[in-house]
Design a protein around this motif. Structure first.
Motif, mmCIF file in Angstrom:
data_model
loop_
_atom_site.group_PDB
_atom_site.id
_atom_site.type_symbol
_atom_site.label_atom_id
_atom_site.label_comp_id
_atom_site.label_asym_id
_atom_site.label_seq_id
_atom_site.Cartn_x
_atom_site.Cartn_y
_atom_site.Cartn_z
ATOM 1 N N LYS A 117 0.867 -1.231 0.012
ATOM 2 C CA LYS A 117 -0.231 0.048 0.085
ATOM 3 C C LYS A 117 1.060 1.145 0.028
ATOM 4 O O LYS A 117 0.784 2.318 -0.917
ATOM 5 N N THR A 118 1.657 1.497 1.053
ATOM 6 C CA THR A 118 2.242 2.787 1.177
ATOM 7 C C THR A 118 3.299 2.794 -0.105
ATOM 8 O O THR A 118 3.532 4.106 -0.554
ATOM 9 N N THR A 119 4.133 1.782 -0.616
ATOM 10 C CA THR A 119 4.820 2.179 -1.647
ATOM 11 C C THR A 119 4.163 2.323 -2.946
ATOM 12 O O THR A 119 4.339 3.249 -3.643
ATOM 13 N N GLY A 140 -2.249 7.832 6.779
ATOM 14 C CA GLY A 140 -3.304 7.133 7.402
ATOM 15 C C GLY A 140 -2.925 5.924 8.175
ATOM 16 O O GLY A 140 -3.817 5.359 8.703
ATOM 17 N N ASP A 141 -1.644 5.393 7.876
ATOM 18 C CA ASP A 141 -1.178 4.065 8.791
ATOM 19 C C ASP A 141 -0.535 4.733 9.936
ATOM 20 O O ASP A 141 0.587 5.091 10.058
ATOM 21 N N THR A 142 -1.394 5.024 11.034
ATOM 22 C CA THR A 142 -0.607 5.395 12.364
ATOM 23 C C THR A 142 -0.300 4.321 13.334
ATOM 24 O O THR A 142 0.066 4.629 14.358
ATOM 25 N N GLU A 149 6.965 7.653 9.124
ATOM 26 C CA GLU A 149 8.223 7.926 8.530
ATOM 27 C C GLU A 149 8.391 7.390 7.057
ATOM 28 O O GLU A 149 8.894 8.153 6.264
ATOM 29 N N GLN A 150 7.960 6.248 6.879
ATOM 30 C CA GLN A 150 8.054 5.704 5.388
ATOM 31 C C GLN A 150 7.387 6.403 4.711
ATOM 32 O O GLN A 150 8.036 6.474 3.635
ATOM 33 N N LEU A 151 6.241 6.737 4.881
ATOM 34 C CA LEU A 151 5.477 7.712 3.776
ATOM 35 C C LEU A 151 6.110 9.070 3.666
ATOM 36 O O LEU A 151 6.128 9.551 2.540
ATOM 37 N N ILE A 192 -4.569 8.434 0.030
ATOM 38 C CA ILE A 192 -4.505 8.193 1.471
ATOM 39 C C ILE A 192 -4.083 6.641 1.700
ATOM 40 O O ILE A 192 -4.724 5.623 1.289
ATOM 41 N N ASP A 193 -3.058 6.744 2.476
ATOM 42 C CA ASP A 193 -2.460 5.380 2.959
ATOM 43 C C ASP A 193 -3.327 4.775 3.968
ATOM 44 O O ASP A 193 -3.632 5.579 5.072
ATOM 45 N N THR A 194 -3.333 3.639 4.264
ATOM 46 C CA THR A 194 -4.016 3.006 5.559
ATOM 47 C C THR A 194 -3.243 1.973 5.785
ATOM 48 O O THR A 194 -2.386 1.246 5.135
#
Ligand SMILES: Nc1nc2c(ncn2[C@@H]2O[C@H](COP(=O)(O)OP(=O)(O)OP(=O)(O)O)[C@@H](O)[C@H]2O)c(=O)[nH]1
Ligand SMILES: Nc1nc2c(ncn2[C@@H]2O[C@H](COP(=O)(O)OP(=O)(O)OP(=O)(O)O)[C@@H](O)[C@H]2O)c(=O)[nH]1
Ligand SMILES: [Mg+2]
Ligand SMILES: [Mg+2]
Lengths: 305, 306
Positions: A117-119, A140-142, A149-151, A192-194
């Protein structure tokens, strides 16, 4: 830039699972009539692409039927039948993306843990930014350690701003802020990343539902697209993943990731047949430009390469 | 789908267990269902084929055919053979050396970093080891931060160097650091990589040559499809893995990949992970896995009671 087909083939050349080669092995040496064993080997070759037992069996039946009626005779014919049949079950041109009437188009990325997802959010930002769009990212990935940090690192690399909260914070609040900020800043898109989650986890799925609900509070027609990432090395479980995520949200597309590996992602055919989710993009590596829009003919060609 | 599968199984078993004697054709029907069930659980095609052939042979033998309850015996054969293939019982970690080095490897996103933290907690709390983690993923954005965070959370020291990109050297420095800090166990988290990426797989081989890990564990996602064999084969050939960790079993993937990976490498599955929290690590149980793959838990216990 090499085509999807060439990209895809690079991975496959390094394995012995190439369907083309196994078909040549099966049919190239075949002198007499096709036998039960021919069909069995054919089925094995099809199953190896993660098409699933059902679709593979159906294809074999189709091939057998045509062979017995004298319509086909060679390995090339077999490939053609398989290609044609799969292609017929994939949408010829996937429906266009839903876009916001006014304000940013909001895309939410969902999927099981580690599926990409993030990538993919980063790659998509790069893709859309290259076509002149102003893109905002939302972390959105808390939940995941260093997910934010990755995003943020990706945001810097692709030159897009990121709205982020605190680790352990409310994901829905981050999404809400991002959509609001996207509107205020005149963004064309908000991606939006989750956090990853197993579709079997009711509580986590409910949380994701909340993210979506809160987004629509700020912008009634958003999210405009909800995309599910499917790792190309996943087997039949991806169908279950798609079913369960689909029960909760209107999934509007798939991003098929890690197609540069040896997994061929055949399961998206089953997903598409049963649920009608089109593949929007494919991921072909870890870098920002390793993303391409999905082209059904290329995919099918590569599936049976 | 799963309900259908359970039905299929129960159907197959009913056709076996409801009879006073068995014929070759009863067995063939049942085996056909079992074959489908295995394939639908993502067991590799070749592995499935071999398995079914072995079961057939045993079912046609005297011990089953001439028994008082041949059908039930046949069911038991399927179950027992699967357990045997998965490995009879859990194999403990080899932890000699000072420090004992454990290297984790696998495809992207399979769960290596999270599993490193889980293993660290397990070894510290269950085996009273003094553990250090080492961040050997220099590729993925924020991979080092991720491990650092997990280490802090658990109170386990993490060796890292944000400027050094030479991974084998990083691993060597980590060994030194572990020795200096009196840690007897060092867990190396490595970057995700494709089994066919020769340069990156070579990097792991270089780590192996230089720090001689006692354990090289392949971390595989339970939802892996037919490629599981290729993944396991390549990593094993290049590195000589010592075991497998199957992750994300809290999902509903049936985990047929475990059987494929075990079968092609002959290396034991040592642990499974069942969630995202550091405590979600369990020692592997072949019988539970067999029942999960076949979705036949209650059927087997019924047979065993009979
Ligand atoms: N080879 C390859 N690797 C990929 C691709 N897409 C993502 N990855 C890698 O897969 C791993 C997981 O990707 P992420 O984007 O962090 O996955 P995620 O779904 O956000 O993971 P969680 O947030 O933990 O659920 C990373 O190592 C990525 O570099 C791809 O298309 N090809
Ligand atoms: N539900 C569930 N999630 C898991 C499990 N193990 C790992 N994960 C999740 O899977 C995702 C990927 O885990 P990582 O440990 O980052 O995977 P990795 O192999 O280090 O990934 P790369 O370094 O990108 O190759 C994260 O979201 C983890 O929380 C598990 O057993 N259950
Ligand atoms: Mg992520
Ligand atoms: Mg990692």
């Amino acid at each position: 830039m090499p085509s999807l087909f060439q990209f895809f083939q690079r991975g496959l050349q390094k394995t012995k699972t190439s369907l083309l080669r196994s078909l040549q092995g099966i049919l190239g040496t075949q002198t007499g009539a096709w036998t039960a064993e021919t069909y069995e080997r054919l089925e094995a070759a099809l199953i190896a692409t993660d098409l699933g037992v059902e679709i593979s069996a159906r294809l074999v039946n189709e091939i057998r039927d045509r062979y017995e009626r004298g319509l086909i005779a060679t390995g090339e014919d077999v490939l053609a039948v398989a290609r044609e049949s799969i292609l017929a079950s994939l949408p010829t041109s996937s429906s266009p993306m839903h876009e916001a009437v006014a304000g940013p188009t909001v895309v939410m990325m969902v999927g099981v843990n580690g599926s990409g997802k993030t990538t993919s959010v980063a790659k998509l930002a790069h893709y859309f930014a290259a076509s002149g769009k102003k893109v905002l990212l939302a972390a959105g990935d808390t939940f995941r350690a260093a997910g934010i940090e990755q995003l943020c690192i990706w945001g810097e690399r692709v030159g897009c701003p990121v709205v982020a909260g605190k680790h352990g914070g409310d994901a829905a609040a981050v999404a809400f802020d991002a959509v609001r900020s996207g509107k205020q800043r005149g963004m064309d898109m908000v991606l939006i990343d989750t956090a990853g989650r197993q579709h079997t986890r009711r509580d986590l799925m409910a949380e994701l539902e909340k993210v979506k609900r809160v987004i629509s509070k700020e912008m009634p027609d958003a999210p405009h697209e909800i995309w599910l990432t499917v790792d190309a090395s996943t087997g039949t479980n991806a169908l279950n993943q798609a079913r369960e995520f689909g029960k909760l949200f209107p999934i509007t597309g798939l991003v098929l990731t890690k197609l540069d590996g040896t997994g061929r992602g055949g399961v998206v055919v089953a997903i598409n047949e049963e649920l009608g989710y089109p593949v929007r993009f494919v991921g072909l590596g870890e870098q920002v430009d390793d993303l391409q829009p999905f082209v059904a003919t290329d995919f099918v060609k590569a599936l049976f390469a | 789908m799963f309900n259908k599968l359970t039905d299929r199984f129960q159907q197959a078993f009913r056709s076996l267990t409801g009879r006073g004697h068995l014929t070759e054709s009863n067995i063939s029907d049942a085996l056909n269902e079992i074959r489908k069930a295995l394939l639908e659980a993502d067991v590799n095609y070749q592995v499935t084929k071999q398995f079914v052939a072995d079961v057939r042979e045993e079912c046609l033998g005297e011990a089953v055919m001439k028994s008082v309850t041949p059908g039930q015996q046949a069911v038991k054969v399927v179950h027992d053979k699967l357990v045997a293939l998965l490995g009879e019982s859990a194999v403990p970690l080899e932890l000699s050396g000072s420090p004992a080095v454990i290297m984790l490897c696998g495809l992207h996103g399979s769960g290596k970093t999270t599993t490193s933290a889980k293993l660290a907690l397990y070894l510290r709390d269950k085996q009273k080891r003094k553990v250090m983690l080492a961040a050997c993923d220099v590729n993925r954005p924020a991979a080092i931060d991720q491990l650092e965070f997990l280490g802090k959370e658990l109170g386990v020291p993490v060796f890292l160097d944000r400027d050094l990109k030479d991974v084998p050297k990083l691993a060597l420095l980590a060994v030194d650091a572990a020795r200096k800090q009196g840690c007897d166990t060092l867990i190396l988290d490595t970057a995700g990589r494709l089994q066919i990426d020769q340069d990156l797989v070579q990097e792991l081989a270089d780590i192996k040559r230089r720090v001689q890990p006692k354990e090289i564990l392949l971390v595989g996602d339970a939802a892996l499809g037919q490629e599981a064999v290729s993944v396991a084969e390549h990593f094993d050939q290049a590195l000589g893995i010592t075991g497998i960790i199957l992750t994300k079993l809290d999902g509903d993937a049936r985990g047929g990949a475990a059987l494929s990976m075990r079968q092609v490498t002959g290396k034991p599955v040592k642990f499974v992970t069942v969630g995202e929290r550091p405590i979600d690590l369990e020692v592997f149980h072949p019988d539970r896995m067999a029942q999960r793959i076949l979705n036949m838990g209650d059927v087997v216990s019924l047979v065993e009671k009979a």
